[in-house]
Scaffold this active site. Structure first.
Site, PDB file in Angstrom:
ATOM      1  N   HIS A 361       0.807  -1.223   0.000  1.00 50.37           N
ATOM      2  CA  HIS A 361       0.000   0.000   0.000  1.00 50.37           C
ATOM      3  C   HIS A 361       0.836   1.268   0.000  1.00 50.37           C
ATOM      4  O   HIS A 361       0.427   2.281  -0.552  1.00 50.37           O
ATOM      5  CB  HIS A 361      -1.047  -0.062   1.105  1.00 50.37           C
ATOM      6  CG  HIS A 361      -2.169  -0.962   0.692  1.00 50.37           C
ATOM      7  ND1 HIS A 361      -2.181  -2.306   0.988  1.00 50.37           N
ATOM      8  CD2 HIS A 361      -3.248  -0.726  -0.089  1.00 50.37           C
ATOM      9  CE1 HIS A 361      -3.255  -2.849   0.426  1.00 50.37           C
ATOM     10  NE2 HIS A 361      -3.918  -1.915  -0.221  1.00 50.37           N
ATOM     11  N   ARG A 504     -15.446   2.438  -1.021  1.00 49.17           N
ATOM     12  CA  ARG A 504     -15.335   1.018  -0.686  1.00 49.17           C
ATOM     13  C   ARG A 504     -15.485   0.871   0.823  1.00 49.17           C
ATOM     14  O   ARG A 504     -14.882   1.629   1.585  1.00 49.17           O
ATOM     15  CB  ARG A 504     -13.974   0.501  -1.134  1.00 49.17           C
ATOM     16  CG  ARG A 504     -13.717  -0.896  -0.636  1.00 49.17           C
ATOM     17  CD  ARG A 504     -12.501  -1.488  -1.254  1.00 49.17           C
ATOM     18  NE  ARG A 504     -11.272  -0.951  -0.678  1.00 49.17           N
ATOM     19  CZ  ARG A 504     -10.064  -1.269  -1.107  1.00 49.17           C
ATOM     20  NH1 ARG A 504      -9.932  -2.081  -2.141  1.00 49.17           N
ATOM     21  NH2 ARG A 504      -8.999  -0.776  -0.547  1.00 49.17           N
ATOM     22  N   GLU A 602     -12.120  -9.595  -6.944  1.00 51.57           N
ATOM     23  CA  GLU A 602     -10.680  -9.649  -6.653  1.00 51.57           C
ATOM     24  C   GLU A 602     -10.218 -10.999  -6.141  1.00 51.57           C
ATOM     25  O   GLU A 602      -9.070 -11.166  -5.774  1.00 51.57           O
ATOM     26  CB  GLU A 602     -10.233  -8.506  -5.736  1.00 51.57           C
ATOM     27  CG  GLU A 602     -11.094  -8.203  -4.558  1.00 51.57           C
ATOM     28  CD  GLU A 602     -10.617  -6.964  -3.785  1.00 51.57           C
ATOM     29  OE1 GLU A 602      -9.572  -6.379  -4.093  1.00 51.57           O
ATOM     30  OE2 GLU A 602     -11.328  -6.609  -2.838  1.00 51.57           O
ATOM     31  N   ASN A 625      -5.209  -5.912  -8.463  1.00 48.47           N
ATOM     32  CA  ASN A 625      -4.031  -6.145  -7.614  1.00 48.47           C
ATOM     33  C   ASN A 625      -4.194  -7.458  -6.850  1.00 48.47           C
ATOM     34  O   ASN A 625      -3.307  -8.316  -6.845  1.00 48.47           O
ATOM     35  CB  ASN A 625      -3.844  -5.022  -6.592  1.00 48.47           C
ATOM     36  CG  ASN A 625      -3.813  -3.660  -7.235  1.00 48.47           C
ATOM     37  OD1 ASN A 625      -3.532  -3.552  -8.419  1.00 48.47           O
ATOM     38  ND2 ASN A 625      -4.120  -2.629  -6.469  1.00 48.47           N
ATOM     39  N   ASP A 626      -5.349  -7.570  -6.192  1.00 49.45           N
ATOM     40  CA  ASP A 626      -5.573  -8.803  -5.445  1.00 49.45           C
ATOM     41  C   ASP A 626      -5.883  -9.963  -6.369  1.00 49.45           C
ATOM     42  O   ASP A 626      -5.435 -11.084  -6.138  1.00 49.45           O
ATOM     43  CB  ASP A 626      -6.705  -8.610  -4.434  1.00 49.45           C
ATOM     44  CG  ASP A 626      -6.187  -7.957  -3.165  1.00 49.45           C
ATOM     45  OD1 ASP A 626      -5.148  -8.421  -2.675  1.00 49.45           O
ATOM     46  OD2 ASP A 626      -6.794  -6.982  -2.694  1.00 49.45           O
ATOM     47  N   ARG A 636       1.491 -10.268  -2.991  1.00 51.88           N
ATOM     48  CA  ARG A 636       1.754  -8.964  -3.609  1.00 51.88           C
ATOM     49  C   ARG A 636       2.780  -8.139  -2.848  1.00 51.88           C
ATOM     50  O   ARG A 636       3.282  -7.142  -3.352  1.00 51.88           O
ATOM     51  CB  ARG A 636       0.443  -8.178  -3.774  1.00 51.88           C
ATOM     52  CG  ARG A 636      -0.262  -7.870  -2.475  1.00 51.88           C
ATOM     53  CD  ARG A 636      -1.681  -7.350  -2.693  1.00 51.88           C
ATOM     54  NE  ARG A 636      -1.735  -5.910  -2.804  1.00 51.88           N
ATOM     55  CZ  ARG A 636      -2.875  -5.214  -2.864  1.00 51.88           C
ATOM     56  NH1 ARG A 636      -4.043  -5.832  -2.842  1.00 51.88           N
ATOM     57  NH2 ARG A 636      -2.864  -3.913  -2.954  1.00 51.88           N
ATOM     58  N   CYS A 673     -10.321  -1.095 -10.946  1.00 51.77           N
ATOM     59  CA  CYS A 673      -9.673  -0.085 -10.107  1.00 51.77           C
ATOM     60  C   CYS A 673      -8.318  -0.568  -9.587  1.00 51.77           C
ATOM     61  O   CYS A 673      -7.740   0.047  -8.710  1.00 51.77           O
ATOM     62  CB  CYS A 673     -10.581   0.327  -8.960  1.00 51.77           C
ATOM     63  SG  CYS A 673     -11.087  -1.043  -7.941  1.00 51.77           S
TER      64      CYS A 673
HETATM   65  C1  PEP Z   1      -7.121  -4.312  -5.777  1.00 47.83           C
HETATM   66  O1  PEP Z   1      -6.964  -5.294  -5.051  1.00 47.83           O
HETATM   67  O2  PEP Z   1      -6.878  -4.305  -6.994  1.00 47.83           O
HETATM   68  C2  PEP Z   1      -7.601  -3.047  -5.206  1.00 47.83           C
HETATM   69  C3  PEP Z   1      -7.892  -2.036  -5.978  1.00 47.83           C
HETATM   70  O3  PEP Z   1      -7.674  -2.972  -3.849  1.00 47.83           O
HETATM   71  P1  PEP Z   1      -6.411  -2.765  -2.876  1.00 47.83           P
HETATM   72  O4  PEP Z   1      -5.212  -2.498  -3.720  1.00 47.83           O
HETATM   73  O5  PEP Z   1      -6.749  -1.643  -1.969  1.00 47.83           O
HETATM   74  O6  PEP Z   1      -6.350  -4.080  -2.173  1.00 47.83           O
HETATM   75 MG    MG Z   2      -7.859  -5.332  -3.107  1.00 50.10          MG
END
Ligand code: PEP
Ligand code: MG
Length: 754
Positions: A361, A504, A602, A625-626, A636, A673
């Site tokens: 993050h 979210r 995700e 991402n997830d 990740r 996203c």
């Molecule tokens: C994702 O997982 O792609 C996402 C947008 O959420 P975060 O990166 O906050 O887990």
């Molecule tokens: Mg996520």
């Protein structure tokens, strides 16, 4: 064997530099294996030859002189084949090469094992013996294990050598690999961020005002003495005189006659108090840890505790004084979102984190702020970098110390070209994102901090596709109340109104833990995360949703999105709670329609159930991402496997296509996203797949707009069809790079400078 291994590794870890480390290895391995010779050959920095770097048993005078190419001689053969070579008679091997000055002629038996770190052959560890015999299996296994354990230590010591100018020729260039965190090049001065009271993370620094440092040290010592005396006095009635005497022993450790004197000595030699304390304490801790006797071993804990206490006082006394240089590059073991808050933005040039990866993050925040970042630079001796100049390449994930002048000037060229590109991109601010054949693609932003709002609006964002509500939660010391949340959300909604803002619900767990709500788990990414936490705590969920709905009073631009949904029952439950909250707030007099509700896709199960999920809500939004982490089973945050995290992996592309198709089949909107949306290559494919909206960090938005305005939907679809035929991520990547280059977007491709 295990104990011997542990001891050697520990001693090598405590070495002061590369030469020292190599010396310890050859000495100790020779003793442990009872051989006559132990030597180490290391690949020259930036070269291909293996240099004879340390020995016990061969001619010391040849150290640094003799060398072999890969494939040459027995050592070169081990390096080339990347496997052990165990011979009873070295001379009879066809690759044997005689070095007249090494003094090898007396030794028949040869065992060489490669030293490999992250697939890179760093060198070869060799033992030799006069006796004509093959080393047995357990000896070979020992040396292989030793080498595997020492590889990381040697890699680390090699870079450390480049940092300490007394070790290697002054200013030796060093390139340390990590993973890209946020794009861009930064040239600046390191500021080491150390966690509070961690003796092992104290940066090295020299100071001019030695008296002030001495004073600070003595002051801190006095405070610790008082604290301990206070504890002893409090317990006075309950302790026997012998027990009480233990406190005196404890205090004695810091006496002027022992450890205290050593610290004072280093301060008088010019080190700052924290660095002097950390050096002396670590040496003593290691010394006690190495002791055989368990009682003495235990003293290591006492020394550490005392050192940590003194360090806390020293840190408290210097906290307010921190002055940041211009173009500061923050460097730390594990940078966090809050470490970013400590430095004024105009001073911050870049970030380097030893741990974490591009999807941590802190990296996501750095991208949002446009700060070049390298993550996972595991071999960086970061505590030694205070005040050093450094170049970070956030495109390729590398850190450069003492770069050669020609490399530095190439980096400067990239900086200039980036500035020019940004100027070009600025002119697109008020232009719509439309392809050459007229297809409109809305570009939204991901936000979390209030600072994102201004940047996002400046970049021409058309809405917020992901507002990470956990960010304001992370920056507090307790859960914010419903009213506090209402105000925070109201600010977001108002700032963007009438543009939509997708909030979210709280997504904690995984790598995002609230200091006041710790979640301790062995597998946090597969554990209590996102919607799982909030459904188990409806009081948290309900107050958050109520706060969102109240914040929407009279505005009407709120959308709500649910993270980590893995089955329809979770969704049904969450929908019930949202509808209930809506009825309640309306009864309380708030004017708001039930907002659009969406599900984040995700986890892989959500891909396969995308239609069922889509049927129940207004929109889907892919959290790539997830989704990538779970599809590829690649953490990740883990730098060690970061090169397996392919956001353009064929399996990921197929999943993305499947979600888009499912949403369309149900007549629902679908967006994305995750970070892939902010990558020009990814954006072209997502356009072709039929995504209705891309949401990304504000910094990426102009680039994506530029990319999409340069292509047609027809071409993008052809490209997607070709990409879906490929079976390997590297091929897909190459295909996309070629496409960008053919469309005049070479400037979005960043190959390593050296
Ligand atoms: C994702 O997982 O792609 C996402 C947008 O959420 P975060 O990166 O906050 O887990
Ligand atoms: Mg996520």
């Amino acid at each position: 064997m295990l104990e011997t291994l542990r001891q050697i590794v520990q001693e090598v870890n405590a070495a002061s530099g590369l030469e020292d480390a190599l010396g310890i290895i050859v000495r100790q391995v020779r003793v442990a294996m009872g051989t006559e010779v132990c030597s180490i050959y290391l690949r020259e920095p930036g070269g291909e030859r293996f240099i004879f770097r340390a020995t016990e048993g061969l001619n010391q005078e040849q150290v640094g002189l003799a060398s072999l190419a890969a494939g040459e001689g027995l050592v070169g053969t081990v390096a080339e084949r990347e496997e052990p070579l165990n011979l009873e008679n070295a001379e009879s091997h066809p690759n044997f090469r005689f070095f007249p000055d090494l003094g090898e002629e007396h030794f028949d038996a040869f065992l060489g094992v490669p030293i490999i770190h992250q697939r890179d052959v760093l060198g070869v560890l060799v033992v030799q013996q006069a006796e004509h015999r093959r080393f047995d299996e357990s000896e070979e296994a020992f040396l292989v294990t030793m080498s595997a354990q020492l590889a990381a230590v040697i890699a680390h010591a090699r870079v450390t050598g480049a940092v300490d100018s007394d070790e290697v020729a002054e200013g030796a260039p060093a390139k340390i690999g990590g993973v890209p965190g946020a794009p861009g090049i930064a040239i600046g001065t390191c500021v080491v961020v150390s966690p509070i009271a961690d003796l092992y993370a104290v940066p090295r620094k020299t100071v001019k005002d030695r008296r002030a440092e001495l004073h600070a040290f003595r002051f801190a010592l006095d405070r610790v003495r008082e604290d301990i005396q206070g504890v002893a006095d409090n317990l006075g009635g309950e302790l026997s005189p012998e027990d009480h005497a233990l406190f005196d022993v404890y205090l004695g450790i810091l006496d002027d006659s022992s450890i205290g004197r050593e610290v004072v000595g280093l301060i008088k030699a010019g080190q700052w108090a924290q660095g002097a304390l950390s050096k002396v304490m670590i040496e003593h801790i290691r010394h006690f840890e190495r002791m055989e006797h368990s009682y003495l071993k235990e003293r290591a804990v006492d020394v550490k505790d005392l050192g940590t206490r003194v360090l806390s006082y020293l840190q408290a006394s210097t906290k307010e004084e921190q002055v940041f240089p211009d173009n500061a590059v923050l460097v730390g073991e594990e940078l966090t979102a809050s470490s970013l808050g400590e430095i004024p933005r105009e001073k911050l040039a870049g970030l380097i984190s030893v741990r974490g990866s591009g999807n941590s993050h802190v990296a996501i925040l750095a991208r949002a702020m446009g700060v070049p970042t390298v993550m996972g630079a595991v071999d960086l001796p970061y505590t030694r970098l205070e005040g050093r100049s450094v170049v970070i390449d956030g495109y390729n994930g590398t850190v450069h110390l003492n770069p050669r002048p020609e490399v530095l000037s190439r980096f400067k060229e990239v900086v200039d070209s980036d500035l020019e590109l940004n100027k070009d991109l600025e002119s697109l601010r008020d232009q719509p994102c439309v392809t050459l054949d007229g297809h409109r693609m809305p570009l939204w932003v991901n936000t979390g901090l209030m600072a994102d709002v201004v940047r996002s609006l400046e970049q021409g964002a058309e809405g917020v596709g992901l507002y990470r509500t956990e960010v304001p939660f992370l920056l507090r010391e307790r859960f914010p109340s419903e009213e506090e949340q209402r105000q925070i959300y109201r600010n977001q909604l108002e700032a963007f109104a009438p543009r939509p803002v997708t909030m979210r619900t709280l997504d904690i767990g995984g790598d995002k833990s609230l200091p006041y709500f710790p979640i301790e788990e062995d597998n946090p990414f597969l554990g209590w995360r996102g919607i799982r936490v909030t459904l188990d705590h409806p009081e948290i969920f309900l107050s958050q949703v109520r706060a969102m709905l109240k914040a929407n009073d009279g505005l009407g631009n709120l959308r709500i999105m649910l993270p980590m949904i893995s089955s329809v029952s979770e969704l049904d439950e969450a929908l019930d709670l949202i509808r209930r909250s809506h009825r309640e707030v309306v009864q309380e007099g708030v004017t708001t329609e039930l907002p659009s509700i969406g599900v984040m896709v995700e986890v892989p199960s959500a891909v396969y159930q995308a239609r069922a999920l889509a049927r129940r809500v207004d929109f889907l939004s892919v959290g790539s991402n997830d989704l990538t982490q779970y599809l590829l089973a690649v953490d990740r945050n883990n730098a060690r496997v970061a090169d397996l995290y392919h956001s353009l992996h064929p399996a990921v592309l197929q999943a993305l296509q499947e979600v888009a198709t499912a949403a369309m089949a149900e007549g629902k909107k679908v967006g994305i996203c995750g970070e892939l949306a902010g990558d020009p290559e990814g954006a072209v494919l997502l356009l072709a797949m039929g995504y209705d909206m891309l949401s990304m960090n504000a910094t990426s938005l102009p680039k994506v707009k530029k990319a999409l305005r340069n292509v047609s939907l027809v071409e993008a679809r052809e490209l997607l069809a070709a990409a879906l035929q490929r079976e390997d991520p590297a091929e897909i990547h190459a295909l996309l790079e070629r496409f960008l280059a053919e469309h005049g977007m070479e400037r979005f491709i960043h190959n390593p400078v050296d």
